[in-house]
Design a protein around this motif. Structure first.
Motif, PDB file in Angstrom:
ATOM      1  N   LYS A  46     142.895  24.980 103.277  1.00  0.00           N
ATOM      2  CA  LYS A  46     142.469  23.861 104.132  1.00  0.00           C
ATOM      3  C   LYS A  46     141.013  23.518 103.828  1.00  0.00           C
ATOM      4  O   LYS A  46     140.191  24.400 103.603  1.00  0.00           O
ATOM      5  CB  LYS A  46     142.587  24.285 105.590  1.00  0.00           C
ATOM      6  N   PRO A  47     140.697  22.229 103.867  1.00  0.00           N
ATOM      7  CA  PRO A  47     139.296  21.841 103.626  1.00  0.00           C
ATOM      8  C   PRO A  47     138.451  21.993 104.894  1.00  0.00           C
ATOM      9  O   PRO A  47     138.971  22.235 105.979  1.00  0.00           O
ATOM     10  CB  PRO A  47     139.423  20.372 103.247  1.00  0.00           C
ATOM     11  N   ILE A  48     137.188  21.812 104.709  1.00  0.00           N
ATOM     12  CA  ILE A  48     136.260  21.813 105.851  1.00  0.00           C
ATOM     13  C   ILE A  48     135.923  20.355 106.160  1.00  0.00           C
ATOM     14  O   ILE A  48     135.657  19.580 105.233  1.00  0.00           O
ATOM     15  CB  ILE A  48     134.971  22.577 105.479  1.00  0.00           C
ATOM     16  N   LEU A  49     135.979  19.991 107.445  1.00  0.00           N
ATOM     17  CA  LEU A  49     135.614  18.614 107.817  1.00  0.00           C
ATOM     18  C   LEU A  49     134.145  18.600 108.218  1.00  0.00           C
ATOM     19  O   LEU A  49     133.714  19.389 109.060  1.00  0.00           O
ATOM     20  CB  LEU A  49     136.475  18.116 108.980  1.00  0.00           C
ATOM     21  N   GLU A  50     133.397  17.723 107.580  1.00  0.00           N
ATOM     22  CA  GLU A  50     131.992  17.581 107.966  1.00  0.00           C
ATOM     23  C   GLU A  50     131.798  16.225 108.631  1.00  0.00           C
ATOM     24  O   GLU A  50     132.304  15.220 108.122  1.00  0.00           O
ATOM     25  CB  GLU A  50     131.091  17.702 106.733  1.00  0.00           C
ATOM     26  N   ILE A  51     131.087  16.214 109.761  1.00  0.00           N
ATOM     27  CA  ILE A  51     130.904  14.939 110.460  1.00  0.00           C
ATOM     28  C   ILE A  51     129.427  14.545 110.479  1.00  0.00           C
ATOM     29  O   ILE A  51     128.539  15.384 110.504  1.00  0.00           O
ATOM     30  CB  ILE A  51     131.485  14.975 111.897  1.00  0.00           C
ATOM     31  N   ASN A  52     129.231  13.237 110.489  1.00  0.00           N
ATOM     32  CA  ASN A  52     127.884  12.674 110.388  1.00  0.00           C
ATOM     33  C   ASN A  52     127.351  12.348 111.792  1.00  0.00           C
ATOM     34  O   ASN A  52     127.814  11.399 112.423  1.00  0.00           O
ATOM     35  CB  ASN A  52     127.993  11.409 109.518  1.00  0.00           C
ATOM     36  N   PRO A  53     126.385  13.087 112.292  1.00  0.00           N
ATOM     37  CA  PRO A  53     125.920  12.903 113.680  1.00  0.00           C
ATOM     38  C   PRO A  53     125.224  11.563 113.907  1.00  0.00           C
ATOM     39  O   PRO A  53     125.060  11.133 115.040  1.00  0.00           O
ATOM     40  CB  PRO A  53     124.941  14.059 113.877  1.00  0.00           C
ATOM     41  N   ASP A  54     124.844  10.904 112.813  1.00  0.00           N
ATOM     42  CA  ASP A  54     124.164   9.616 112.975  1.00  0.00           C
ATOM     43  C   ASP A  54     125.133   8.451 113.042  1.00  0.00           C
ATOM     44  O   ASP A  54     124.734   7.307 113.221  1.00  0.00           O
ATOM     45  CB  ASP A  54     123.201   9.378 111.798  1.00  0.00           C
ATOM     46  N   HIS A  55     126.411   8.727 112.827  1.00  0.00           N
ATOM     47  CA  HIS A  55     127.369   7.622 112.805  1.00  0.00           C
ATOM     48  C   HIS A  55     127.838   7.305 114.221  1.00  0.00           C
ATOM     49  O   HIS A  55     128.177   8.205 114.990  1.00  0.00           O
ATOM     50  CB  HIS A  55     128.564   7.999 111.925  1.00  0.00           C
ATOM     51  N   PRO A  56     127.899   5.994 114.580  1.00  0.00           N
ATOM     52  CA  PRO A  56     128.274   5.613 115.951  1.00  0.00           C
ATOM     53  C   PRO A  56     129.638   6.171 116.381  1.00  0.00           C
ATOM     54  O   PRO A  56     129.809   6.540 117.545  1.00  0.00           O
ATOM     55  CB  PRO A  56     128.326   4.088 115.909  1.00  0.00           C
ATOM     56  N   LEU A  57     130.580   6.275 115.440  1.00  0.00           N
ATOM     57  CA  LEU A  57     131.903   6.778 115.816  1.00  0.00           C
ATOM     58  C   LEU A  57     131.821   8.222 116.289  1.00  0.00           C
ATOM     59  O   LEU A  57     132.466   8.612 117.263  1.00  0.00           O
ATOM     60  CB  LEU A  57     132.852   6.712 114.619  1.00  0.00           C
ATOM     61  N   VAL A  58     131.003   8.986 115.559  1.00  0.00           N
ATOM     62  CA  VAL A  58     130.871  10.400 115.910  1.00  0.00           C
ATOM     63  C   VAL A  58     130.112  10.536 117.233  1.00  0.00           C
ATOM     64  O   VAL A  58     130.464  11.335 118.106  1.00  0.00           O
ATOM     65  CB  VAL A  58     130.158  11.168 114.765  1.00  0.00           C
ATOM     66  N   GLN A  59     129.091   9.686 117.374  1.00  0.00           N
ATOM     67  CA  GLN A  59     128.314   9.738 118.619  1.00  0.00           C
ATOM     68  C   GLN A  59     129.198   9.413 119.821  1.00  0.00           C
ATOM     69  O   GLN A  59     129.098  10.034 120.874  1.00  0.00           O
ATOM     70  CB  GLN A  59     127.138   8.779 118.534  1.00  0.00           C
ATOM     71  N   ARG A  60     130.100   8.456 119.615  1.00  0.00           N
ATOM     72  CA  ARG A  60     130.975   8.037 120.700  1.00  0.00           C
ATOM     73  C   ARG A  60     131.931   9.155 121.119  1.00  0.00           C
ATOM     74  O   ARG A  60     132.303   9.269 122.279  1.00  0.00           O
ATOM     75  CB  ARG A  60     131.772   6.828 120.217  1.00  0.00           C
TER      76      ARG A  60
END
Ligand SMILES: Nc1ncnc2c1ncn2[C@@H]1O[C@H](COP(=O)(O)OP(=O)(O)OP(=O)(O)O)[C@@H](O)[C@H]1O
Length: 635
Positions: free
Chosen positions: A576-590
């Motif tokens: 399985k891969p690792i999911l990395e999320i971008n804290p500056d992106h509005p979708l992630v912030q939401r």
């Protein structure tokens, strides 16, 4: 033996096609037929000499091997005779009625119908004996295999249309006479001067004497070729044994065409004599174009082995490593025994020494082109790389001893420019590294567009750091053997935790740590939601535009490699891969404030990241369903 009547046999379909093509596309370079037939005659002499090592009787008291070219103005014929190995009836049928060459299928599949392009392809494929039909509308071959009785001679005849005949004849002298009955309009060739100049131009390097009649012959002389009336028109010594200063570039090129069956000149060559512990001469060529069977790793020999000037074998694959299988030429050893076999070659210490020496020689030749200041050298290296670069990469895994030299010869596409051409070397890359950068970064993908669009590149673009694009099939395999170049570690932008080393300053690092703390709960929640898909979820600072991306663990196979393995039907481990999320992106912030649809959002982010790097969704229907629901929910 039982007398076999004259029989008529059909050419193999491919021969018919080749003949047709050849006659229509090689007419502007007709004279090469003589080179091809002389080249075959010379090979036939080499084969006889080799077989005679163990069976001297094959010489039949006629040990002076030679090629004779005569012509008859009245009969409109040219005859090329040799006293080489000759052919039995079965051999004549097989060799002059079919094409038994590797790459044949590939060759026919590449023909386009465009005469100019096809002419180049035929040249690359090699036309050999059949080229006689460019100038002749009828060819008669009279041949007898050395060692067979005189009554087992064979006459082969054909008009080059659909079929040929074979019948037994008496032929007292062993070897082969090939008589071309010239087509209307080809009488130019019926001239001693013309034939001699063609032989000098193309076949001067042939090591046997090529004899020609001095002048036009009357009927009596024609009946009985008189030796005194013949003169040798070539130098008749093995080219590689001559001193370099006595060989012209043209002679080197023609010799290449003889050993390689290539029509085109080589890109480069190296000729030298090695003395000392091991004694041998090597004349090695790098072709200008990949052969049709480049990817057939079993058919790999381009080297002719001679021992003290006696031809021993073609395709002596032990003399070159597999990753240099495109190299053509001759190696003449003074140390090996004449009765050396392929099995002995495999074990021989002398062969190992020759292979190592020749490998270094070829790498040196490539380095000269790669590092040359002149435009001509640069162009040649670009051609070399285009044709053979992918094969050379195999050397990184196969030749530990020369790995560093080979690495310096590699070329890649890169984010430094917009071109898809592979022109950037590790040395170029290292020379452009940013202050504080201590690693060489690369991105692996199916093609350069996917590589350039990879979300993993966002932070590199922002910081102006160059990334190499690895898009050839062998790249990731190769990279598993190449961990660093000049002490600089090679790092995939899609593997492991992003470590920009000194390129990140203290304030940035501190800010990142704070953000990670802020997002701790969200990350945990996502891990639970995606437990069946993602090995881990974490915050990343490598993205500037995309909301999320997938990365592989440091020591696991990358998703690109896994995809390739699966596509090739191989068993790839399910990791399985690792999911990395971008804290500056509005979708992630939401997402921080999302509750009811949190799971759907998490899955959408994961699936999007898979798509963005060219991967396939395991469950595309669910993705579409979720996406539609989200779209409807958004007012
Ligand atoms: N003069 C000859 N003496 C003995 N055998 C010959 C002679 N000419 C041709 N042959 C046989 O016919 C075969 C086919 O010849 P042809 O020239 O078509 O192909 P080739 O020499 O194998 O390769 P290429 O097409 O690349 O030249 C040869 O491999 C050889 O076995």
């Amino acid at each position: 033996m039982a007398v076999i009547e004259k029989e008529t046999l059909g050419f193999q379909a491919e021969v018919k096609q080749l003949l047709h093509l050849m006659i229509h596309s090689l007419y502007s370079n007709k004279e090469i037929f003589l080179r091809e037939l002389i080249s075959n005659a010379s090979d036939a002499a080499d084969k006889l000499r080799f077989e005679a090592i163990n069976n001297g009787a094959l010489f039949e008291n006629d040990p002076d091997l030679k090629i004779t070219v005569t012509f008859d103005k009245d009969a409109r014929t040219i005859t090329i005779s040799d006293n080489g190995i000759g052919m039995s009836r079965d051999e004549a049928i097989a060799h002059l009625g079919t094409i038994a060459k590797s790459g044949t299928k590939e060759f026919f599949s590449r023909l386009s119908g465009d005469q100019q392009k096809d002419a180049a392809l035929i040249g690359q494929f090699g036309v050999g004996f059949y080229s006689g039909f460019i100038v002749a509308d009828e060819i008669t071959v009279e041949t007898r295999r050395a060692g067979l009785p005189a009554d087992q001679g064979v006459r082969w005849e054909s008009g080059g249309q659909g079929d040929f005949t074979v019948e037994n004849i008496d032929k007292p002298a062993r070897g082969t006479d090939i008589t071309l009955h010239l087509r209307e309009g080809e009488e130019d060739f019926l001239s001693s001067w013309r034939l001699k100049s063609i032989i000098r131009k193309y076949s001067d390097h042939i090591s046997l004497p090529i004899l020609m009649q001095k002048e036009e012959w009357d009927a009596e002389k024609k009946e009985n070729v008189i030796q005194d009336e013949l003169e040798t028109v070539n130098q008749a010594s093995a080219l590689w044994t001559r001193s370099k200063s006595d060989i012209t570039p043209e002679q080197y090129v023609e010799f290449y065409k003889h050993v390689s069956h290539d029509f085109e000149a080589p890109l480069a060559y190296t000729h030298n004599r090695v003395e000392g512990r091991s004694e041998y001469t090597q004349l090695l060529y790098v072709p200008a174009r990949a052969p049709f069977d480049l990817w057939d790793r079993n058919k790999r020999g381009g080297i002719r082995l001679y021992v003290k000037r006696v031809f021993i074998m073609d395709d002596a694959e032990q003399l070159m490593p597999v990753y240099l299988r495109f190299v053509k030429g001759v190696i003449d050893s003074a140390d090996l025994p004449l009765n050396v076999s392929r099995e002995i070659l495999q074990e021989s210490r002398d062969v190992r020494v020759i292979r190592e020496g020749s490998t270094k020689r070829v790498l040196g030749l490539l380095e000269e082109l790669a590092n040359g200041d002149e435009q001509e050298q640069k162009d040649k290296y670009a051609t070399f790389w285009k044709e053979f670069g992918q094969v050379l990469k195999e050397g990184i895994g196969e030749d530990q001893g020369n790995k560093e030299r080979i690495a310096k010869l590699l070329r890649f596409a890169s984010t430094h420019n917009d071109s898809d051409a592979q022109t950037v070397s590790f040395t170029d890359y290292i020379g452009r590294m940013k202050e504080g950068q201590d690693k060489i970064y690369y991105v692996a993908a199916d093609n350069t567009t996917a590589a350039r669009n990879s979300p993993h590149l966002e932070i590199f673009r922002k910081k102006g750091v160059e990334v190499l694009l690895m898009t050839d099939r062998v790249d990731e395999w190769m990279l598993s053997f190449l961990h660093d170049v000049d002490g600089k570690e090679l790092v995939s932008v899609a593997k492991g935790d992003l470590d920009l080393g000194k390129m990140e300053d203290e304030t940035e690092k501190k800010k990142h740590e704070e953000t990670e703390t802020q997002y701790k709960d969200l990350v945990e929640k996502m891990k639970t939601a995606l437990s069946d898909k993602a090995k881990d979820v974490r915050i990343t600072f490598r993205l500037t535009e995309s909301p999320a991306c997938l990365v592989a663990d440091e020591h696991e196979l990358s998703s690109n490699l896994l995809r390739m393995l699966k596509a090739a039907g191989q068993n790839a481990p399910d990791s399985k891969p690792i999911l990395e999320i971008n804290p500056d992106h509005p979708l992630v912030q939401r997402l921080k404030y999302e509750d009811a649809r949190f799971g759907d959002w998490a899955h959408i982010l994961f699936d999007q990241a898979t798509l963005a790097e060219g991967g396939n969704l395991v469950d595309p229907a669910s993705f579409v369903k979720r996406l539609n629901e989200m779209l409807l929910a958004a007012k």
